[in-house]
Enzyme design. Structure first.
Site, PDB file in Angstrom:
ATOM      1  N   HIS A 101     -22.670 -44.929  33.790  1.00  0.00           N
ATOM      2  CA  HIS A 101     -21.500 -44.060  33.829  1.00  0.00           C
ATOM      3  C   HIS A 101     -21.550 -43.063  32.668  1.00  0.00           C
ATOM      4  CE1 HIS A 101     -17.337 -42.730  33.814  1.00  0.00           C
ATOM      5  NE2 HIS A 101     -17.269 -43.182  35.049  1.00  0.00           N
ATOM      6  N   GLU A 172     -22.358 -37.699  39.343  1.00  0.00           N
ATOM      7  CA  GLU A 172     -21.077 -37.602  38.644  1.00  0.00           C
ATOM      8  C   GLU A 172     -21.267 -36.725  37.403  1.00  0.00           C
ATOM      9  OE1 GLU A 172     -17.798 -40.996  38.149  1.00  0.00           O
ATOM     10  OE2 GLU A 172     -19.511 -41.286  36.891  1.00  0.00           O
TER      11      GLU A 172
HETATM   12  P1  PGA Z   1     -12.395 -39.469  37.915  1.00  0.00           P
HETATM   13  O1  PGA Z   1     -13.435 -40.528  37.319  1.00  0.00           O
HETATM   14  O2  PGA Z   1     -12.219 -39.782  39.373  1.00  0.00           O
HETATM   15  O3  PGA Z   1     -11.185 -39.729  37.102  1.00  0.00           O
HETATM   16  O4  PGA Z   1     -12.998 -38.134  37.677  1.00  0.00           O
HETATM   17  C1  PGA Z   1     -14.527 -40.968  38.008  1.00  0.00           C
HETATM   18  C2  PGA Z   1     -15.049 -42.111  37.194  1.00  0.00           C
HETATM   19  O5  PGA Z   1     -15.054 -41.993  35.987  1.00  0.00           O
HETATM   20  O6  PGA Z   1     -15.394 -43.149  37.692  1.00  0.00           O
END
Ligand code: PGA
Length: 278
Positions: A101, A172
């Site tokens: 992450h 992400e």
């Molecule tokens: P968010 O976070 O949906 O708040 O952008 C995604 C995550 O950190 O898992």
């Protein structure tokens, strides 16, 4: 709809009440079963570590429709106080484990090679890795998105054989997290196509085709449906503080009720037309 299906992943972060999480999971579990898209969608929840075993009990009757797992493992299985190992996660009944992450990459300076060992140990334990990757804003502005993703994927995954264990790659980008706006669906789709091409180079076509590539970053009620309708967006990772589980339920409800409109052939054609025109 492609053969990978669509997976909605809740990253329920930390803190929160066990009761609230149990209620949410029970409600979502029954909704996904009754959903007209039941054969196309699955739900995956990474709950706070101390509640994982209760969540696993709730999820068990739903089999592969509802996957529960943990966040992070330590690769030293013997000595690291406070952490879980891949083996412990598997014994607990975790089906998935979120690693890499952006918060951990940035704050704890975890490197791609540490994820290589984590992925290997998870696969050996039969727990599906959810490997998060993504570039920073500076890297994006410098035109380095593909290069960064290539490094992250290659260092974490090259040489690993997945056998029957599923692999999820979560795109992400750090700059899209927890803001008022995520990426546009077309931009997310274009990066997911690149990620699949990189996976093909690194792991071969068969593994690349079956790997679910998930988008994460400020998914909300307004953008969720258009993001998940993209052909190479195989699901969404939704980060939510536990105080926000009601909002998570709303996004899931919208998707579970509309998912039968997913049509892989149509989505692919729309995307190709768009790319031809631009
Ligand atoms: P968010 O976070 O949906 O708040 O952008 C995604 C995550 O950190 O898992």
């Amino acid at each position: 709809m492609n053969r990978r299906g669509k997976t909605i992943i809740g990253n329920w972060k930390l803190n929160g009440s066990k009761q609230l999480m149990q209620d949410t999971l029970l409600e979502l579990g029954s909704q996904i079963q009754q959903s007209p898209s039941a054969n196309q969608c699955r739900l995956a929840i990474c709950s706070p570590g101390i509640y994982v075993s209760e969540m696993i009990q709730i999820a068990r009757p739903l089999g592969d429709k509802l996957l529960v797992g943990c966040k992070n493992i330590n690769t030293d299985p013997h000595t690291f106080t406070g952490d879980l190992s891949a083996h412990t996660a598997q014994k607990l009944g975790c089906k998935i484990c979120l690693i890499g992450h952006a918060e951990r990459r940035a704050a704890l300076n975890e490197g791609n090679y540490s994820y290589h060992i984590k992925v290997k140990q998870l696969v050996a334990a039969g727990v599906a890795p959810l490997l998060c990757i993504g570039e920073t804003l500076e890297e994006k502005l410098a035109g380095k998105t593909r290069e960064i993703l290539q490094q992250q994927l290659h260092q974490a995954l090259a040489g690993i054989s997945f056998g029957d264990t599923d692999l999820y790659v979560v795109y992400e980008p750090a700059y899209a997290l927890s803001s008022s706006q995520g990426l546009t669906p077309i931009f997310a789709q274009a990066v997911h196509v690149d990620i699949r091409a990189l996976l093909t180079e690194i792991l071969g076509q068969t593994q690349a085709e079956k790997t679910a590539i998930i988008y994460g970053g400020s998914v909300n009620c307004d953008n969720a449906l258009s993001l998940i309708a993209q052909p190479d967006v195989d699901g969404l990772l939704i980060g939510c503080a536990n105080s926000n589980l009601q909002y998570f339920r709303s996004i899931c409800n919208n998707i579970f009720s509309l998912a039968p409109v997913f049509n892989y052939a149509t989505e692919r054609k729309d995307y190709e037309n768009y790319m031809d025109a631009s």
